[in-house]
Motif scaffolding. Structure first.
Motif, mmCIF file in Angstrom:
data_model
loop_
_atom_site.group_PDB
_atom_site.id
_atom_site.type_symbol
_atom_site.label_atom_id
_atom_site.label_comp_id
_atom_site.label_asym_id
_atom_site.label_seq_id
_atom_site.Cartn_x
_atom_site.Cartn_y
_atom_site.Cartn_z
ATOM 1 N N LYS A 6 0.877 -0.846 -0.096
ATOM 2 C CA LYS A 6 -0.016 0.025 0.213
ATOM 3 C C LYS A 6 0.855 1.180 -0.071
ATOM 4 O O LYS A 6 2.127 1.219 0.450
ATOM 5 C CB LYS A 6 -1.471 -0.057 1.094
ATOM 6 N N TYR A 7 0.196 2.687 -0.449
ATOM 7 C CA TYR A 7 0.464 3.445 -0.789
ATOM 8 C C TYR A 7 0.295 4.980 -0.145
ATOM 9 O O TYR A 7 -0.947 4.707 -0.208
ATOM 10 C CB TYR A 7 1.172 4.038 -2.284
ATOM 11 N N LEU A 8 1.297 5.375 0.394
ATOM 12 C CA LEU A 8 0.539 6.877 0.954
ATOM 13 C C LEU A 8 0.886 7.703 0.040
ATOM 14 O O LEU A 8 1.464 7.510 -1.165
ATOM 15 C CB LEU A 8 1.690 7.173 2.536
ATOM 16 N N ILE A 9 0.169 8.985 0.247
ATOM 17 C CA ILE A 9 0.555 10.162 -0.670
ATOM 18 C C ILE A 9 0.860 11.723 -0.283
ATOM 19 O O ILE A 9 0.402 12.167 0.645
ATOM 20 C CB ILE A 9 -0.814 10.726 -1.947
ATOM 21 N N TRP A 10 1.859 11.463 -0.385
ATOM 22 C CA TRP A 10 2.691 12.961 0.144
ATOM 23 C C TRP A 10 2.515 14.256 -0.604
ATOM 24 O O TRP A 10 2.895 14.325 -2.105
ATOM 25 C CB TRP A 10 4.167 12.774 0.310
ATOM 26 N N SER A 11 1.961 15.704 -0.395
ATOM 27 C CA SER A 11 1.452 16.734 -0.984
ATOM 28 C C SER A 11 3.054 17.237 -0.650
ATOM 29 O O SER A 11 2.436 18.070 0.608
ATOM 30 C CB SER A 11 -0.042 17.003 -0.932
ATOM 31 N N ASN A 12 3.770 17.475 -2.103
ATOM 32 C CA ASN A 12 4.578 18.851 -1.297
ATOM 33 C C ASN A 12 4.046 20.190 -1.635
ATOM 34 O O ASN A 12 4.520 21.325 -1.384
ATOM 35 C CB ASN A 12 5.771 18.621 -2.528
ATOM 36 N N LYS A 13 2.440 20.553 -2.177
ATOM 37 C CA LYS A 13 2.403 21.682 -2.073
ATOM 38 C C LYS A 13 1.360 21.952 -1.503
ATOM 39 O O LYS A 13 1.821 23.091 -0.638
ATOM 40 C CB LYS A 13 1.271 21.031 -4.001
ATOM 41 N N HIS A 14 0.947 20.848 -0.568
ATOM 42 C CA HIS A 14 0.349 21.092 0.723
ATOM 43 C C HIS A 14 1.048 20.771 1.799
ATOM 44 O O HIS A 14 0.095 20.625 2.674
ATOM 45 C CB HIS A 14 -1.407 20.301 0.841
ATOM 46 N N TYR A 15 2.046 20.420 2.164
ATOM 47 C CA TYR A 15 3.249 19.807 3.295
ATOM 48 C C TYR A 15 2.009 18.870 3.747
ATOM 49 O O TYR A 15 1.599 19.119 5.450
ATOM 50 C CB TYR A 15 3.810 21.233 3.768
ATOM 51 N N GLY A 16 1.299 17.896 3.223
ATOM 52 C CA GLY A 16 0.620 16.855 3.897
ATOM 53 C C GLY A 16 0.312 15.502 3.296
ATOM 54 O O GLY A 16 0.405 15.455 2.243
ATOM 55 N N TRP A 17 0.073 14.869 4.274
ATOM 56 C CA TRP A 17 -0.269 13.602 3.475
ATOM 57 C C TRP A 17 -2.167 13.436 3.438
ATOM 58 O O TRP A 17 -2.746 14.405 3.391
ATOM 59 C CB TRP A 17 -0.539 12.272 4.854
ATOM 60 N N LEU A 18 -2.707 12.955 1.679
ATOM 61 C CA LEU A 18 -3.611 12.337 1.465
ATOM 62 C C LEU A 18 -4.775 11.304 2.188
ATOM 63 O O LEU A 18 -4.030 10.921 2.719
ATOM 64 C CB LEU A 18 -4.158 12.487 -0.293
ATOM 65 N N THR A 19 -6.147 12.683 2.558
ATOM 66 C CA THR A 19 -6.878 11.868 3.693
ATOM 67 C C THR A 19 -7.288 10.963 2.279
ATOM 68 O O THR A 19 -7.352 11.475 1.416
ATOM 69 C CB THR A 19 -7.308 12.235 4.578
ATOM 70 N N PRO A 20 -8.521 9.721 2.911
ATOM 71 C CA PRO A 20 -9.620 9.178 2.905
ATOM 72 C C PRO A 20 -10.524 10.208 1.552
ATOM 73 O O PRO A 20 -11.263 9.255 0.857
ATOM 74 C CB PRO A 20 -10.050 8.397 3.357
ATOM 75 N N SER A 21 -10.257 11.442 1.968
ATOM 76 C CA SER A 21 -11.660 11.834 1.502
ATOM 77 C C SER A 21 -11.476 12.679 -0.376
ATOM 78 O O SER A 21 -11.704 13.406 -0.851
ATOM 79 C CB SER A 21 -11.943 13.447 2.558
ATOM 80 N N ARG A 34 -4.676 4.299 3.118
ATOM 81 C CA ARG A 34 -3.531 3.481 1.966
ATOM 82 C C ARG A 34 -4.064 3.505 0.243
ATOM 83 O O ARG A 34 -5.504 3.206 0.686
ATOM 84 C CB ARG A 34 -3.393 2.117 2.842
ATOM 85 N N TYR A 35 -3.287 3.024 -0.676
ATOM 86 C CA TYR A 35 -3.737 2.829 -1.984
ATOM 87 C C TYR A 35 -2.656 2.061 -2.732
ATOM 88 O O TYR A 35 -2.023 1.835 -2.369
ATOM 89 C CB TYR A 35 -3.784 4.510 -2.517
ATOM 90 N N ALA A 58 2.762 15.956 -6.025
ATOM 91 C CA ALA A 58 2.761 14.767 -5.006
ATOM 92 C C ALA A 58 3.586 13.378 -5.502
ATOM 93 O O ALA A 58 3.604 13.660 -6.570
ATOM 94 C CB ALA A 58 1.541 13.911 -5.866
ATOM 95 N N VAL A 59 4.307 13.361 -3.994
ATOM 96 C CA VAL A 59 4.880 11.783 -4.625
ATOM 97 C C VAL A 59 4.302 10.374 -3.618
ATOM 98 O O VAL A 59 3.688 10.260 -2.795
ATOM 99 C CB VAL A 59 6.672 12.411 -4.170
ATOM 100 N N MET A 60 4.190 9.516 -4.363
ATOM 101 C CA MET A 60 4.066 8.123 -3.957
ATOM 102 C C MET A 60 5.093 7.774 -2.717
ATOM 103 O O MET A 60 6.259 7.306 -3.096
ATOM 104 C CB MET A 60 3.404 6.798 -4.512
ATOM 105 N N VAL A 61 5.156 7.589 -0.810
ATOM 106 C CA VAL A 61 5.500 6.783 -0.380
ATOM 107 C C VAL A 61 5.280 4.710 -0.198
ATOM 108 O O VAL A 61 3.807 5.824 0.762
ATOM 109 C CB VAL A 61 6.010 7.916 0.971
ATOM 110 N N LEU A 62 5.665 4.103 0.047
ATOM 111 C CA LEU A 62 5.548 3.394 0.556
ATOM 112 C C LEU A 62 5.055 2.654 2.200
ATOM 113 O O LEU A 62 5.496 3.884 2.983
ATOM 114 C CB LEU A 62 6.350 1.931 1.033
ATOM 115 N N ALA A 63 3.672 2.746 2.571
ATOM 116 C CA ALA A 63 3.510 2.595 4.101
ATOM 117 C C ALA A 63 4.037 1.906 4.259
ATOM 118 O O ALA A 63 4.557 0.854 4.600
ATOM 119 C CB ALA A 63 1.353 2.040 3.859
ATOM 120 N N PRO A 64 4.252 2.467 5.665
ATOM 121 C CA PRO A 64 5.129 2.570 6.816
ATOM 122 C C PRO A 64 4.999 0.736 6.936
ATOM 123 O O PRO A 64 5.899 0.081 7.142
ATOM 124 C CB PRO A 64 5.435 2.769 7.935
#
Length: 72
Positions: A6-21, A34-35, A58-64
């Protein structure tokens, strides 16, 4: 450990992790959605169609929880 990567999305534009919404961003990684790989790639591709400057929006990061750790 996770059964499927599963992957998370980090937003360099918003300085945060994309939430389920998909409309909000969180500073805490445990609030990130998680995607699967295909979905994460599509989200990043869409977000990076018109990046400002050299840094992708946006960049994707492997879920911890999907990282293997070895002790020994």
């Amino acid at each position: 450990m996770c059964e499927e990567l599963k992957y998370l999305i980090w937003s360099n534009k918003h300085y945060g992790w994309l939430t389920p919404s998909k409309n909000d961003y969180a500073g805490l990684i445990n609030r990130a959605c998680r995607y699967d790989l295909a979905t994460a790639e599509q989200i990043c591709q869409d977000a990076n169609e018109h990046p400002d400057g050299d840094e992708p929006h946006a960049v994707m990061v492997l879920a911890p929880e999907c990282l293997e750790t070895s002790h020994g």
